[in-house]
Design a protein around this motif. Structure first.
Motif: not given
Length: 381
Positions: A11, A16, A18, A34, A36, A200, A232-233, A236, A238-239, A359
């Motif tokens: 990434r 990203s 992040k 988020d 990887d 979560h 989303s979590k 993976n 979320p976007a 994370n």
């Protein structure tokens, strides 16, 4: 089916946020929540099929999507909900902000429990409400509610909304039935609306601490509850911007929808497609992910607690570790670790100085490198 979490996509040169925060710097980004890992194959295949269709006109929430969520929540969390309880949202942040709008009148209190996800600390003021803080406490290596402190607080401050995070971000707790029942007793006594951010819930990595939504306690609590969830979590994505509120009370649901009208956009079509695929077909990938995260969490716990001046409580859920740096005597621990090649989230943003959030939703190789850098940073104090 085998899934490869050891070699996630690179990434570093993507868009990203992040990884772009530390572009061109030797800093491992382990801050924003988020992972990887690539999204599950079932989700990617569903998205590709929709792309191949080629038309992206306005879309409605299908019966199939509602059924996939209902079935998935029953399967994964043993909670029976109805399809018409679902209100779709572009994200849970919008969800608890809408709850603040419904909670009493301007100036009324919103109770929450720091350290907590930063947007939850900001939401009351966004809607002219007053933040009421009841701080979590660390007892015997486990984060808990301060029940005596809560009783004293409620003797002097009122609230109209109880805003929860379950499982809790950032401390990683899964609240027990006993803890939720005690909160529910307060909610009925003080006539609170309850909004619980449970994004979560699919990431419980300690099987001894099963997740229970507060709305599942009994019918009376369900009727005053808004439970926020999303794929989303867990998967993976979320976007892609797809979340939902579970609101059993028809009148409250109508109020919630009216409050969103004209302000909150509909979920985009790809988010809807991904959500259905995740809940319907993402189970095997999720199970493999949980095993991988369990292994990462064990390695991280052992590594952190072996370092002088640094500690963490075991993570029951999420891929987020809450590091206690107070023993290092640093005035700015986030900056110190950043200088030694680790980009972590500052505890001040969550309402508690002296802590950092890490994370560990990453490859084991990256986590091992992070542990080495943690040790180097601690030795440099």
């Amino acid at each position: 089916m085998a899934f490869d979490f050891d070699t996630p996509p690179d990434r570093r040169h993507s868009d990203s946020i992040k990884w772009q925060r530390y572009a061109h710097r030797d800093v491992l980004p382990m801050w924003v929540a988020d992972m990887d890992f690539a999204a599950p194959p079932a989700v990617r295949e569903a998205l590709q099929a929709r792309l191949d269709h080629g038309v992206f006109g306005y879309a409605h929430v299908s019966t199939a999507l509602r059924e996939a969520i209902v079935e998935g929540i029953a399967r994964d969390h043993d909670w029976q909900i109805e399809p018409d309880w679902l209100v779709f949202l572009p994200g849970v942040v919008q969800g608890f902000n809408l709850a603040c709008r419904l909670a009493g009148d301007p100036g009324d209190g919103v109770l929450t429990f720091p350290p907590i996800y930063p947007p939850m600390l900001l939401a009351p003021d966004n809607h002219q409400r007053r933040l009421v803080r009841s701080e979590l406490v660390l007892k015997g290596g486990r984060w808990e509610y301060d029940w005596n402190g809560l009783d004293a607080l409620l003797a002097t401050q009122s609230a109209r909304l109880l805003m929860l995070c379950n499982p809790h971000n950032p401390v990683g707790r899964v609240w027990t039935r006993e803890e939720l029942t005690r909160l529910a007793w307060h909610a009925e006594k003080h006539d609170w609306l309850i909004c619980s951010d449970d994004i979560h819930c699919g990431l419980v990595i300690d099987s001894a601490q099963p997740y229970l939504p507060i709305a599942a306690l009994d019918e009376a609590i369900a009727q005053r509850s808004i439970t926020l969830m999303a794929p989303s979590k867990t998967w993976n994505i979320p976007a892609l911007g797809c979340a939902f509120a579970v609101i059993p009370n028809a009148h409250l649901r109508k109020q919630y929808l009216a409050s969103a009208r004209g302000l909150i956009p509909d979920v985009n079509v790809l988010g809807l497609v991904a959500c259905e695929a995740a809940y319907r077909d993402g189970g095997p990938w999720r199970e493999a992910l949980l095993a991988y995260l369990q292994s990462n969490a064990r390695a991280l716990l052992a590594g952190v607690n072996a370092l002088p001046g640094l500690s963490m409580a075991p993570v029951e859920a999420t891929y987020l570790a809450w590091l206690d740096c107070r023993g290092l005597g640093l005035t700015d621990p986030q900056r110190h670790f950043e200088r030694h090649g680790l980009g972590l989230s500052d505890g001040r943003d969550f309402g508690l100085n002296g802590f950092l959030r890490l994370n560990f939703g990453c490859s084991r190789a990256l986590l091992d490198e992070a542990l080495q850098r943690l040790a180097t940073a601690v030795r440099a104090v």
